[in-house]
Design a protein around this motif. Structure first.
Motif, PDB file in Angstrom:
ATOM      1  N   HIS A 114       0.841  -1.195   0.000  1.00 13.79           N
ATOM      2  CA  HIS A 114       0.000   0.000   0.000  1.00 13.79           C
ATOM      3  C   HIS A 114       0.876   1.245   0.000  1.00 13.79           C
ATOM      4  CE1 HIS A 114      -2.904   3.031   0.832  1.00 13.79           C
ATOM      5  NE2 HIS A 114      -2.428   3.270   2.030  1.00 13.79           N
ATOM      6  N   HIS A 172       0.896   4.654   1.109  1.00 17.16           N
ATOM      7  CA  HIS A 172       0.172   5.545   2.022  1.00 17.16           C
ATOM      8  C   HIS A 172       0.390   7.013   1.647  1.00 17.16           C
ATOM      9  CE1 HIS A 172      -1.253   6.569   6.275  1.00 17.16           C
ATOM     10  NE2 HIS A 172      -0.927   7.731   5.713  1.00 17.16           N
ATOM     11  N   HIS A 206       3.690   0.413   2.936  1.00 11.98           N
ATOM     12  CA  HIS A 206       3.652  -0.582   4.019  1.00 11.98           C
ATOM     13  C   HIS A 206       2.624  -1.653   3.684  1.00 11.98           C
ATOM     14  CE1 HIS A 206      -0.225   0.847   5.618  1.00 11.98           C
ATOM     15  NE2 HIS A 206       0.213   2.091   5.539  1.00 11.98           N
ATOM     16  N   HIS A 215      -0.712  -4.068   3.977  1.00 10.83           N
ATOM     17  CA  HIS A 215      -2.107  -3.804   4.333  1.00 10.83           C
ATOM     18  C   HIS A 215      -2.966  -5.057   4.156  1.00 10.83           C
ATOM     19  CE1 HIS A 215      -5.365  -0.994   5.084  1.00 10.83           C
ATOM     20  NE2 HIS A 215      -4.702   0.074   4.661  1.00 10.83           N
ATOM     21  N   HIS A 217      -7.055   7.544   9.227  1.00  7.64           N
ATOM     22  CA  HIS A 217      -6.463   7.696   7.888  1.00  7.64           C
ATOM     23  C   HIS A 217      -7.513   7.426   6.811  1.00  7.64           C
ATOM     24  CE1 HIS A 217      -3.946   7.446   4.417  1.00  7.64           C
ATOM     25  NE2 HIS A 217      -3.997   6.132   4.324  1.00  7.64           N
ATOM     26  N   HIS A 237      -7.739   6.865   2.594  1.00  6.06           N
ATOM     27  CA  HIS A 237      -6.926   6.595   1.404  1.00  6.06           C
ATOM     28  C   HIS A 237      -7.215   7.575   0.265  1.00  6.06           C
ATOM     29  CE1 HIS A 237      -5.614   2.135   1.996  1.00  6.06           C
ATOM     30  NE2 HIS A 237      -5.740   2.726   3.171  1.00  6.06           N
ATOM     31  N   HIS A 281      -9.829   4.181   7.928  1.00  4.65           N
ATOM     32  CA  HIS A 281      -9.557   3.311   9.074  1.00  4.65           C
ATOM     33  C   HIS A 281      -8.707   3.964  10.136  1.00  4.65           C
ATOM     34  CE1 HIS A 281      -5.359   2.293   7.765  1.00  4.65           C
ATOM     35  NE2 HIS A 281      -5.853   2.410   6.547  1.00  4.65           N
ATOM     36  N   HIS A 338      -5.325   3.971  12.137  1.00  2.00           N
ATOM     37  CA  HIS A 338      -3.965   3.538  11.802  1.00  2.00           C
ATOM     38  C   HIS A 338      -3.202   3.007  13.003  1.00  2.00           C
ATOM     39  CE1 HIS A 338      -0.625   3.148   9.014  1.00  2.00           C
ATOM     40  NE2 HIS A 338      -1.393   3.628   8.062  1.00  2.00           N
TER      41      HIS A 338
END
Ligand code: C2O
Ligand code: CU
Length: 478
Positions: A105, A107, A145, A147, A382, A384, A435, A437
């Motif tokens: 992912h 971020h 990172h 996910h 967070h 996206h 979501h 984090h």
């Protein structure tokens, strides 16, 4: 494999030193080193060479006596630094060499759903995938990172994570400190067992370790010239917020979504997981030989020791105006959507279901979203694929901090707070995630899917048909 420069003591020699000190003092090696002048040197992240594959695999940390406790991208933690320019097409081949599913992912990046590395679109052990999308956003420091569904915390804790820098002409024209005078710091915490093996004491409310780590090294030191230094910090911890101070002047110039409008002097900064800050640390008035430290009161020793050395006169001038930030506007005080974060596993009474899409929001329209923490805060929230602006905070602190201004993609919601943001999705129709984090909260279910589309009803139907997930062809392993 690229190895960070400045390893400090070489791993095998450190093992002997560590074993000897440990035997005599029965204090962990890192603690002895932290309090002495023998701190290990801070590694500087090495760039990912163009065309190189990015592989999630078992890795090494510089401080580990045994190399088998960690994971890393291309074997190192943090992984290689990715650097791209606005307008270019980002391309990389990613591979999973772990024995379990993972995802990649990006971020903070505005990316099409199929390349976003969401849990619905995993890479099985041994699989590879080609990632390619245009960089459509301003200069900023982002990161990549894992996910995967229900397993992000464990993978990140063991070391998967790396920086992703976007550059653009606006930023380049400012002439901010660069080269040796620019420092990238990936902060996190860890727990180590015998022989410095990584322990993961999983805690559903967010795992914190007692040992701080920067760029994969515990209690490092760095040599810097007596100049203005650009320091770019990521909090890559699973759950810990860092509360930072330095004994030299700190001027904030940017955060998650890039530069602020103007520099602002700060005395401290509080960073929740996944938040980034960009600052200028002024070492011009420190005499060569002097020491400046970066501290967090949660730890008895400074996180980073800066040893100041003589340099040629400071060539950097920090402009008083950095950028222009469009101010999002929205009619009325009523929120378009309300999200209540509950305990360790729910938003609005529901836990994450990979296939459930909760709502759709129109492409290109500014909405006001309200967040409340009923229980279990702080929650670093967070979203996206876009950036948003914090509008107001109610109840506990009342104020928006200087590092929460400008464009954000993650913010801290503490217990009993209410925060309103203004948000807009400009680029892609598709499936998005919102979501917590704190990675154990995310894995525990504090996450939801939503859709973005020109016609929200159609977007919802498309998202619910799952046509937008899993449609990226796998590559045959080379
Ligand atoms: Cu940094 Cu959905 O994650
Ligand atoms: Cu949370």
């Amino acid at each position: 494999m690229t190895r960070p420069q400045n390893w400090g003591l070489d791993v095998s020699r450190r093992s002997l030193v560590g074993a000897a000190l440990g035997a005599v003092l029965t204090v962990p090696t890192y603690q002895v080193l932290a309090a002495s002048s023998k701190r290990p040197l801070l590694p500087r992240p090495q760039p990912l060479p163009p065309g190189r594959m990015l592989t999630a695999q078992r890795g090494r940390f510089p401080f580990l006596l045994q190399g088998d406790g960690g994971y890393g991208y291309n074997g190192s933690s943090p992984g290689p630094l990715i650097r791209v320019r606005r307008g270019e097409k980002f391309r990389v081949r990613v591979a999973n060499a772990l024995p379990v599913e993972t995802t990649f992912h990006w971020h903070g990046l505005v990316a099409p759903t199929v390349f976003d590395g969401q849990p619905q679109n995993p890479l099985a052990p041994g699989e590879e995938r080609e990632i390619a999308f245009p960089i459509v956003q301003r200069a900023s420091m982002n990161w990549y990172h894992p996910h995967p569904h229900g397993n992000s915390a464990e993978q990140a804790w063991h070391g998967l994570g790396g920086l992703f820098i976007i550059e653009d002409e606006e930023e380049a024209a400012l002439g901010l400190p660069s080269g040796e005078d620019e420092l990238f710091l990936t902060l996190r915490d860890i727990e180590l067992g015998p022989l410095d093996k990584i322990l993961y004491p999983a805690d559903a409310d967010g795992t914190e370790g007692r040992i701080p780590m920067i760029n994969g090294v515990v209690y490092p030191r760095v040599l810097l010239r007596n100049r203005q230094i650009r320091v770019r910090i990521l909090n890559a911890a699973n759950a810990r917020a860092f509360n930072l101070t330095a004994d030299a002047g700190m001027t904030l110039i940017g955060n998650d979504g890039g530069l602020l409008e103007a520099p602002v002097a700060i005395e401290r900064v509080m960073m929740g997981p996944a938040e980034r800050i960009d600052l200028i640390l002024d070492l011009r008035h420190v005499a060569p030989g002097g020491i400046v430290v970066l501290k967090d009161p949660a730890f008895s020793e400074p996180l980073l020791q800066i040893e100041v050395v003589e340099g040629a006169a400071d060539p950097w001038e920090i402009p008083s105006r950095l950028s222009t930030i469009e101010k999002l506007v929205h009619e009325g005080d009523e929120p378009d959507r309300l999200f209540t974060f509950q305990g360790q596993s729910m938003i609005n009474g529901q836990s994450f279901e990979p296939k459930r899409i909760d709502f759709a929001t129109p492409l290109g329209k500014v909405e006001r979203w309200r967040f409340r923490a009923a229980r279990g805060g702080p929650h670093p929230i967070h979203i996206h694929g876009t950036h948003f602006q914090l509008l107001e905070r109610r109840v506990e602190r009342e104020r928006i901090e200087p590092w929460e201004r400008g464009w954000k993609d993650t913010f801290q919601l503490v217990h009993a707070e209410q925060i309103d943001i203004l948000i807009r999705f400009n680029e892609y129709e598709g499936g998005y995630l919102l979501h917590c984090h704190k990675l154990e909260h995310e894995d525990g279910g504090i996450m939801l899917n939503f859709a973005v589309g020109k016609d929200p009803e159609k977007a919802l139907a498309l998202a619910r048909s799952e046509a937008m997930f899993g449609s990226v062809p796998l590559c045959s392993p080379t």
